[in-house]
Design an enzyme around this catalytic site. Structure first.
Site, PDB file in Angstrom:
ATOM      1  N   SER A  49       1.755  -9.792  -1.055  1.00 55.36           N
ATOM      2  CA  SER A  49       1.330  -8.399  -0.859  1.00 55.36           C
ATOM      3  C   SER A  49       1.644  -7.822   0.520  1.00 55.36           C
ATOM      4  CB  SER A  49      -0.165  -8.258  -1.154  1.00 55.36           C
ATOM      5  OG  SER A  49      -0.933  -9.106  -0.323  1.00 55.36           O
ATOM      6  N   GLU A  94     -10.076   6.953   3.443  1.00 56.28           N
ATOM      7  CA  GLU A  94     -10.970   6.033   4.130  1.00 56.28           C
ATOM      8  C   GLU A  94     -10.184   4.762   4.395  1.00 56.28           C
ATOM      9  OE1 GLU A  94     -10.830   6.099   0.842  1.00 56.28           O
ATOM     10  OE2 GLU A  94     -10.506   3.948   0.556  1.00 56.28           O
ATOM     11  N   LYS A 142       0.808  -1.228   0.000  1.00 52.96           N
ATOM     12  CA  LYS A 142       0.000   0.000   0.000  1.00 52.96           C
ATOM     13  C   LYS A 142       0.841   1.277   0.000  1.00 52.96           C
ATOM     14  CE  LYS A 142      -4.485  -1.543   1.439  1.00 52.96           C
ATOM     15  NZ  LYS A 142      -4.308  -2.972   1.801  1.00 52.96           N
TER      16      LYS A 142
HETATM   17  C1  LIG Z   1      -5.182  -4.019   1.511  1.00 48.55           C
HETATM   18  C2  LIG Z   1      -4.480  -5.293   1.238  1.00 48.55           C
HETATM   19  C3  LIG Z   1      -4.870  -6.155   0.182  1.00 48.55           C
HETATM   20  C4  LIG Z   1      -6.084  -5.902  -0.667  1.00 48.55           C
HETATM   21  O1  LIG Z   1      -6.075  -4.727  -1.411  1.00 48.55           O
HETATM   22  P1  LIG Z   1      -5.811  -4.699  -2.980  1.00 48.55           P
HETATM   23  O2  LIG Z   1      -6.122  -3.306  -3.371  1.00 48.55           O
HETATM   24  O3  LIG Z   1      -6.730  -5.705  -3.618  1.00 48.55           O
HETATM   25  O4  LIG Z   1      -4.400  -5.065  -3.180  1.00 48.55           O
HETATM   26  C5  LIG Z   1      -4.112  -7.291  -0.061  1.00 48.55           C
HETATM   27  N1  LIG Z   1      -3.038  -7.603   0.708  1.00 48.55           N
HETATM   28  C6  LIG Z   1      -2.645  -6.822   1.734  1.00 48.55           C
HETATM   29  C7  LIG Z   1      -1.462  -7.222   2.535  1.00 48.55           C
HETATM   30  C8  LIG Z   1      -3.342  -5.635   2.028  1.00 48.55           C
HETATM   31  O5  LIG Z   1      -2.942  -4.870   3.061  1.00 48.55           O
END
Ligand SMILES: *Cc1c(COP(=O)(O)O)cnc(C)c1O
Length: 393
Positions: free
Chosen positions: A378, A113, A91
């Site tokens: 992610s 948000e 993020k």
């Molecule tokens: C917020 C988040 C997601 C989901 O958000 P996307 O916009 O679909 O990427 C996925 N993995 C993690 C670790 C997150 O913090």
């Protein structure tokens, strides 16, 4: 680079996208639309953005060949380590970029948000870094459920505004943020995924595209080829998947797999598998696929992972789904928890619960000999330890 997966002039990916905003908001959206590409493509922006990604976020994130996981599934499985970024997920790539754009537009106040608080923390972090005023809208229910992230945001200097309407969760926080934005057009609205009115989905995708840009040269170093056979990423709104897919979308030889959260089961009534359960409609200012009732009202989604607990997908993903360019799969809470434990035991990496959904499709796939698979890792799982431990007991 011209691509059919980039939006047209009005912000449409096929039939999806656009900017469905109240008239009062139009000047804000237009200002951003008129300027974002020029800013992002300017040398000054690129230099600041790349410099912060390197020195502050810690990029490039490694592309790690997970040997024991590879052995188990009979493929070369590489993990793109977004979990090693500052603040623990992908993020921050987006918020670093957006805060620089906000500054170029002369904005001094940022609003955002947040559901689970991950985007709120990434926003509060860059606002502290830049000395900007930060207000985060969050559902009253989420404020209670996500207390550690609320504490982090407060320590970072953000003001938290509880959303007390409706279900008191993310969609209500978004409504509050949009209401505030209308009343305070001098603020910059930092959206946390590839959702919202045009140009937000395209802007966020471009800022996350650093992920696939790095994958290209990292794969070249490791395998001699710039492309993998398969890329797998989880999808909440779709930003980490958009970033991992970005430079490969036009190459049909690269298989794209998007994994949604099935909660207790796709048809259990407790799910967030939007592509399977949703229909075309408008949410957060764009036309996309979303979970809705017979009156077109948004249905409350469910997933064990707060980051995938979103009733829509971004318009790019709706288009990737409809055009069949990406394969949409899903994983239940239980499959995700098992996958998180598996990665931890095999590789010594505790993934975020969201990420674990991407890992959870490995047993459902068949690989050919020497297939190269990239999984976008992610985020890291520190925030989810309580859930993981509960599952063990
Ligand atoms: C917020 C988040 C997601 C989901 O958000 P996307 O916009 O679909 O990427 C996925 N993995 C993690 C670790 C997150 O913090």
């Amino acid at each position: 680079m011209k691509s059919k997966f980039h939006p047209d002039k009005s912000g449409y990916f096929g039939q999806f996208g656009g900017a469905f905003v109240p008239e009062l908001l139009f000047p804000n959206v237009k200002e951003l639309e008129d300027n974002y590409i020029q800013i992002i493509e300017s040398e000054e922006f690129q230099q600041e953005y790349k410099d912060l990604l390197k020195e502050y976020v810690g990029r490039p994130s490694p592309l790690y060949l997970a040997k024991r996981l590879s052995e188990k599934y009979g493929a070369y499985i590489y993990l793109k380590r977004e979990d090693l970024n500052h603040t623990g997920a992908h993020k921050i790539n987006n918020t670093i970029g957006q805060v620089l754009i906000a500054k170029k537009l002369g904005k001094t106040k940022i609003i955002a948000e947040t559901g689970a608080g991950q985007h709120g923390v990434a926003t509060a972090t860059v606002c502290a870094l830049m000395g900007l005023d930060c207000t985060v809208f969050m559902g009253e229910k989420d404020i209670v459920r996500q207390a550690p992230n609320v504490a982090r945001m407060k320590m970072l200097g953000a003001t938290i505004v509880p959303a007390t309407s409706g279900s008191k969760t993310l969609k209500d926080a978004t409504n509050e943020a949009i209401r505030y934005w209308i009343q305070h057009p001098e603020t910059f609205y930092m959206i946390g995924s590839v959702v919202g009115p045009h140009p937000h989905p395209d802007m966020v995708a471009r800022l996350q595209a650093v992920i696939s840009e790095e994958i290209q040269w990292q794969l070249k170093e490791k395998t001699g080829k710039t492309t993998p056979d398969t890329i797998i990423a989880c999808v909440g709104g779709g930003s980490n998947a958009a970033g991992a897919f970005y430079h490969f979308m036009d190459d049909e030889n690269v298989e794209l797999i998007a994994v949604e959260a099935a909660g207790l089961g796709v048809h259990s009534g407790e799910s967030a598998a939007t592509s399977q359960l949703g229909e075309v409609g408008i949410i957060h200012g764009s036309k996309t696929i979303l979970m809705q009732d017979e009156y077109g009202q948004i249905k409350e989604p469910y997933s064990i992972s707060a980051g995938l607990d979103y009733p829509g997908v971004g318009p790019l993903h709706a288009f990737l789904y409809e055009s069949k360019r990406a394969t949409f799969m899903n994983a239940t809470d239980r499959e995700a928890l098992d996958a998180a434990y598996e990665l931890t035991k095999l590789e010594g990496i505790i993934p975020a619960l969201e990420t674990a959904h991407a890992l959870a499709v490995l047993p459902k796939l068949t690989f050919k000999k020497n297939q190269v698979v990239v999984i976008n890792l992610s985020g890291r799982g520190d925030k989810d330890l309580e859930t993981f431990i509960k599952y063990l007991e």
